[in-house]
Design a protein around this motif. Structure first.
Motif, PDB file in Angstrom:
ATOM      1  N   GLU A  66      77.726  27.947  60.040  1.00  0.00           N
ATOM      2  CA  GLU A  66      76.339  28.163  59.639  1.00  0.00           C
ATOM      3  C   GLU A  66      75.901  29.596  59.922  1.00  0.00           C
ATOM      4  O   GLU A  66      75.150  30.198  59.137  1.00  0.00           O
ATOM      5  N   ALA A  67      76.365  30.164  61.048  1.00  0.00           N
ATOM      6  CA  ALA A  67      75.997  31.542  61.376  1.00  0.00           C
ATOM      7  C   ALA A  67      76.575  32.519  60.353  1.00  0.00           C
ATOM      8  O   ALA A  67      75.906  33.473  59.926  1.00  0.00           O
ATOM      9  N   VAL A  68      77.828  32.274  59.917  1.00  0.00           N
ATOM     10  CA  VAL A  68      78.439  33.149  58.914  1.00  0.00           C
ATOM     11  C   VAL A  68      77.728  33.003  57.580  1.00  0.00           C
ATOM     12  O   VAL A  68      77.578  33.970  56.824  1.00  0.00           O
ATOM     13  N   GLY A  69      77.263  31.790  57.268  1.00  0.00           N
ATOM     14  CA  GLY A  69      76.565  31.592  56.007  1.00  0.00           C
ATOM     15  C   GLY A  69      75.210  32.276  55.964  1.00  0.00           C
ATOM     16  O   GLY A  69      74.716  32.618  54.880  1.00  0.00           O
ATOM     17  N   GLN A  70      74.607  32.523  57.112  1.00  0.00           N
ATOM     18  CA  GLN A  70      73.279  33.131  57.154  1.00  0.00           C
ATOM     19  C   GLN A  70      73.333  34.648  57.265  1.00  0.00           C
ATOM     20  O   GLN A  70      72.481  35.346  56.720  1.00  0.00           O
ATOM     21  N   HIS A  71      74.310  35.179  57.994  1.00  0.00           N
ATOM     22  CA  HIS A  71      74.386  36.627  58.193  1.00  0.00           C
ATOM     23  C   HIS A  71      75.787  36.981  58.669  1.00  0.00           C
ATOM     24  O   HIS A  71      76.586  36.113  59.028  1.00  0.00           O
ATOM     25  N   ASN A  72      76.091  38.257  58.644  1.00  0.00           N
ATOM     26  CA  ASN A  72      77.355  38.732  59.197  1.00  0.00           C
ATOM     27  C   ASN A  72      77.367  38.549  60.708  1.00  0.00           C
ATOM     28  O   ASN A  72      76.310  38.498  61.363  1.00  0.00           O
ATOM     29  N   ILE A  73      78.576  38.462  61.283  1.00  0.00           N
ATOM     30  CA  ILE A  73      78.702  38.322  62.728  1.00  0.00           C
ATOM     31  C   ILE A  73      79.701  39.347  63.234  1.00  0.00           C
ATOM     32  O   ILE A  73      80.530  39.879  62.491  1.00  0.00           O
ATOM     33  N   THR A  74      79.599  39.641  64.521  1.00  0.00           N
ATOM     34  CA  THR A  74      80.528  40.534  65.219  1.00  0.00           C
ATOM     35  C   THR A  74      81.097  39.777  66.401  1.00  0.00           C
ATOM     36  O   THR A  74      80.343  39.253  67.225  1.00  0.00           O
ATOM     37  N   ILE A  75      82.419  39.706  66.495  1.00  0.00           N
ATOM     38  CA  ILE A  75      83.099  38.952  67.555  1.00  0.00           C
ATOM     39  C   ILE A  75      83.842  39.927  68.452  1.00  0.00           C
ATOM     40  O   ILE A  75      84.589  40.792  67.964  1.00  0.00           O
ATOM     41  N   PHE A  76      83.634  39.804  69.750  1.00  0.00           N
ATOM     42  CA  PHE A  76      84.400  40.565  70.748  1.00  0.00           C
ATOM     43  C   PHE A  76      85.425  39.600  71.335  1.00  0.00           C
ATOM     44  O   PHE A  76      85.080  38.709  72.124  1.00  0.00           O
ATOM     45  N   ALA A  77      86.685  39.766  70.941  1.00  0.00           N
ATOM     46  CA  ALA A  77      87.714  38.773  71.232  1.00  0.00           C
ATOM     47  C   ALA A  77      88.758  39.348  72.182  1.00  0.00           C
ATOM     48  O   ALA A  77      89.372  40.379  71.874  1.00  0.00           O
ATOM     49  N   ILE A 112      79.666  36.697  70.643  1.00  0.00           N
ATOM     50  CA  ILE A 112      79.381  36.797  69.205  1.00  0.00           C
ATOM     51  C   ILE A 112      77.961  37.325  69.006  1.00  0.00           C
ATOM     52  O   ILE A 112      77.010  36.810  69.607  1.00  0.00           O
ATOM     53  N   LEU A 113      77.828  38.336  68.154  1.00  0.00           N
ATOM     54  CA  LEU A 113      76.527  38.898  67.797  1.00  0.00           C
ATOM     55  C   LEU A 113      76.173  38.452  66.384  1.00  0.00           C
ATOM     56  O   LEU A 113      77.026  38.474  65.490  1.00  0.00           O
ATOM     57  N   PRO A 114      74.930  38.071  66.127  1.00  0.00           N
ATOM     58  CA  PRO A 114      74.526  37.639  64.778  1.00  0.00           C
ATOM     59  C   PRO A 114      74.217  38.821  63.861  1.00  0.00           C
ATOM     60  O   PRO A 114      73.223  38.817  63.136  1.00  0.00           O
ATOM     61  N   LYS A 115      75.051  39.814  63.883  1.00  0.00           N
ATOM     62  CA  LYS A 115      74.884  40.983  63.017  1.00  0.00           C
ATOM     63  C   LYS A 115      76.227  41.700  62.926  1.00  0.00           C
ATOM     64  O   LYS A 115      77.123  41.475  63.747  1.00  0.00           O
ATOM     65  N   ARG A 116      76.342  42.571  61.965  1.00  0.00           N
ATOM     66  CA  ARG A 116      77.594  43.321  61.777  1.00  0.00           C
ATOM     67  C   ARG A 116      77.453  44.681  62.459  1.00  0.00           C
ATOM     68  O   ARG A 116      76.594  45.482  62.093  1.00  0.00           O
ATOM     69  N   LEU A 122      78.592  51.424  67.837  1.00  0.00           N
ATOM     70  CA  LEU A 122      78.637  50.940  69.216  1.00  0.00           C
ATOM     71  C   LEU A 122      78.123  52.043  70.141  1.00  0.00           C
ATOM     72  O   LEU A 122      78.879  52.808  70.720  1.00  0.00           O
ATOM     73  N   SER A 123      76.833  52.132  70.264  1.00  0.00           N
ATOM     74  CA  SER A 123      76.220  53.153  71.111  1.00  0.00           C
ATOM     75  C   SER A 123      75.704  52.505  72.388  1.00  0.00           C
ATOM     76  O   SER A 123      75.839  51.310  72.603  1.00  0.00           O
ATOM     77  N   ALA A 124      75.087  53.320  73.226  1.00  0.00           N
ATOM     78  CA  ALA A 124      74.606  52.854  74.532  1.00  0.00           C
ATOM     79  C   ALA A 124      73.304  52.080  74.386  1.00  0.00           C
ATOM     80  O   ALA A 124      72.235  52.542  74.773  1.00  0.00           O
ATOM     81  N   VAL A 125      73.404  50.910  73.795  1.00  0.00           N
ATOM     82  CA  VAL A 125      72.245  50.024  73.640  1.00  0.00           C
ATOM     83  C   VAL A 125      72.684  48.616  74.006  1.00  0.00           C
ATOM     84  O   VAL A 125      73.830  48.379  74.386  1.00  0.00           O
ATOM     85  N   SER A 126      71.768  47.668  73.891  1.00  0.00           N
ATOM     86  CA  SER A 126      72.084  46.267  74.140  1.00  0.00           C
ATOM     87  C   SER A 126      71.718  45.449  72.913  1.00  0.00           C
ATOM     88  O   SER A 126      70.759  45.773  72.206  1.00  0.00           O
ATOM     89  N   HIS A 127      72.495  44.387  72.664  1.00  0.00           N
ATOM     90  CA  HIS A 127      72.272  43.516  71.520  1.00  0.00           C
ATOM     91  C   HIS A 127      72.249  42.071  71.994  1.00  0.00           C
ATOM     92  O   HIS A 127      72.991  41.690  72.910  1.00  0.00           O
ATOM     93  N   ARG A 128      71.429  41.265  71.333  1.00  0.00           N
ATOM     94  CA  ARG A 128      71.319  39.853  71.664  1.00  0.00           C
ATOM     95  C   ARG A 128      72.468  39.077  71.025  1.00  0.00           C
ATOM     96  O   ARG A 128      72.805  39.296  69.866  1.00  0.00           O
ATOM     97  N   THR A 129      73.056  38.147  71.787  1.00  0.00           N
ATOM     98  CA  THR A 129      74.169  37.339  71.315  1.00  0.00           C
ATOM     99  C   THR A 129      73.665  35.985  70.816  1.00  0.00           C
ATOM    100  O   THR A 129      72.472  35.677  70.884  1.00  0.00           O
ATOM    101  N   LEU A 130      74.597  35.163  70.328  1.00  0.00           N
ATOM    102  CA  LEU A 130      74.230  33.816  69.882  1.00  0.00           C
ATOM    103  C   LEU A 130      73.801  32.925  71.038  1.00  0.00           C
ATOM    104  O   LEU A 130      73.190  31.880  70.812  1.00  0.00           O
ATOM    105  N   SER A 131      74.131  33.304  72.272  1.00  0.00           N
ATOM    106  CA  SER A 131      73.718  32.521  73.440  1.00  0.00           C
ATOM    107  C   SER A 131      72.388  33.005  74.014  1.00  0.00           C
ATOM    108  O   SER A 131      72.025  32.617  75.134  1.00  0.00           O
ATOM    109  N   ASN A 132      71.690  33.882  73.267  1.00  0.00           N
ATOM    110  CA  ASN A 132      70.394  34.431  73.686  1.00  0.00           C
ATOM    111  C   ASN A 132      70.507  35.309  74.934  1.00  0.00           C
ATOM    112  O   ASN A 132      69.507  35.548  75.608  1.00  0.00           O
ATOM    113  N   ASP A 133      71.712  35.775  75.263  1.00  0.00           N
ATOM    114  CA  ASP A 133      71.902  36.777  76.305  1.00  0.00           C
ATOM    115  C   ASP A 133      72.063  38.145  75.638  1.00  0.00           C
ATOM    116  O   ASP A 133      72.025  38.256  74.410  1.00  0.00           O
TER     117      ASP A 133
END
Length: 438
Positions: A66-77, A112-116, A122-133
């Motif tokens: 469902e997340a892929v169907g709504q928007h691009n995702i970024t995975i740190f694996a 996993i980030l709900p964006k591409r 990848l700069s010195a910022v923070s992004h919200r993940t699918l777990s709301n962290d």
């Protein structure tokens, strides 16, 4: 390999079902669709099969579709080697238990980030993940984990970056620590046969049972081994050989937490290699005592001079002064200094105390130039050991000797002889005719 085959088969079934649903019901919107070129299928690459198996066991396929169907995702694996060799087996067993499914889902969605986001962004910022962290990015790192393969896999609906190790959110780490500590509490062993008092021939009264986790009766200074600044000999804790807590495992766990947290390697090295404080702290916690460690970061430890560390027992004395025999958190310490102003905490470097007060909306320890602020609060809190990061090394205030005032020359005073009442009257009447009246 069988798990990977099953996962691929499940994804193909979902793809087929989605296409059938779209054909049969054209008026309804399908929230998530994947195809063979999806980033989720690319996750089954040989470098990331271990992570793909965890996704399947966490029942997150539908959520990620469902997340892929709504928007691009970024995975740190993390690669397979990081999960097979570098992951703590006890922690992995904790994640795979059915009762800890929520923790496993939180951990995986933390990657996993709900964006591409490609490597160029990848700069010195923070992004919200699918777990709301939030994930914090620095130069080539995400949450202090090195990004080993940026843009390793790119697909139209997402991108995968390879990292050196698993990212563990604080909520999952605290849940793991809490469950392990509850499991380490042992039952009280049964006592022997009742004893008879030979004088009264009656049964001796049994002492009150010591509940698990009860505070010790002895002061902590009487239970410590003799050190460079401590004289008392070691004494047994409450309950004798029965240890309700696994203190060594808890100390080992908080040292590992310091290393994973980053920025406190020097503190961990001193506790383990330069001194025997880790063993001493483990024994105290096993006997029921609680500790709060004020941990200076690496920048503060680098400012220590050779003269400060060269004296015999100097590292032990410095570390003893940073250990408080109480359980304090950021909230409890800040509330105390807000209410009472200055607080003086006991330290294991008896009789010196650590002074704390409010400053700039935080807690300030020490005095003058040797003060330190609460820098990284609640790095580790498990109910027995609390670790609070500070930005300086504390030293006790030097006692200045009080100068004694020199006594002046002694002046002897001679008391005049006192005359009686009758002699006073006689002297007034007859003047100075008598020798005694002169």
């Amino acid at each position: 390999m069988e798990c990977v085959t099953n996962l691929l088969f499940s994804l193909l079934l979902l793809l087929t079902a989605s296409s059938i649903t779209t054909t049969a019901l054209p008026d309804k919107t399908v929230s998530g669709q994947i195809n063979s070129n999806s980033v989720l299928v690319a996750l089954l690459d040989s470098h990331y099969t271990e992570l793909a198996e965890l996704v399947e066991k966490a029942l997150l396929l539908q959520t990620l579709e469902e997340a892929v169907g709504q928007h691009n995702i970024t995975i740190f694996a993390p690669r397979n080697e990081a999960l097979e060799r570098n992951l703590d087996p006890e922690f992995k067993s904790f994640l795979l238990q059915p009762k800890n499914l929520k923790s496993l889902q939180t951990l995986l969605m933390f990657h996993i980030l709900p964006k591409r986001i490609t490597s160029t962004h990848l700069s010195a910022v923070s992004h919200r993940t699918l777990s709301n962290d939030h994930l914090h990015f620095t130069a080539g790192k995400v949450n202090s984990a090195v990004i080993t393969k940026p843009d390793d896999v790119t697909r139209p609906d997402g991108v995968i970056h390879g990292i050196e190790r698993l990212l563990i959110p604080r909520s999952v780490q605290e849940d793991f620590n809490r469950r392990r500590n509850l499991r380490s509490i042992s039952a009280v062993l049964p006592e022997g046969a009742p004893e008879v008092d030979p004088r009264t021939h009656r049964l001796k009264k049994k002492p009150a049972p010591v509940p698990a986790g009860a505070p010790p009766v002895l002061p902590i200074y009487d239970a410590m081994s003799p050190g460079p600044s401590l004289a008392p000999a070691p004494a047994p804790g409450p309950g004798g050989p029965r240890h309700h807590f696994n203190g060594e495992a808890q100390v080992k766990d908080f040292i590992h937490t310091l290393l994973h947290y980053g920025g406190y390697n020097e503190m961990a090295d001193i506790l383990v290699n330069l001194t025997s404080l880790a063993t001493e702290m483990g024994r105290l916690v096993s006997e029921g005592y609680v500790l709060t460690v004020l941990a200076p970061n690496d920048e503060a430890m680098a400012k220590l001079t050779t003269d400060q560390l060269s004296e015999p027992g100097a590292p032990e004395q410095i570390m003893y002064y940073h250990i408080i025999p109480e359980y304090q958190t950021e909230e409890s310490m800040y509330n105390s200094v807000r209410r009472f102003g200055k607080i003086r905490y006991d330290s294991l470097r008896f009789p010196h105390k650590v002074e704390a007060q409010e400053a700039d909306g935080s807690v300030k320890f020490g005095h003058g130039d040797g003060s330190a602020y609460l820098f990284d609060p609640d790095i580790y809190t498990d109910g027995r050991i609390s670790v609070q990061g500070i930005d300086g090394v504390l030293f006790p205030e030097e006692e200045t000797p009080v100068e004694k005032k020199s006594a002046g020359p002694v002046v002897k005073k001679t008391a005049k002889p006192r005359r009686g009442k009758l002699m006073e009257v006689a002297c007034r009447m007859f003047g100075s005719q008598f020798h005694a009246c002169q």
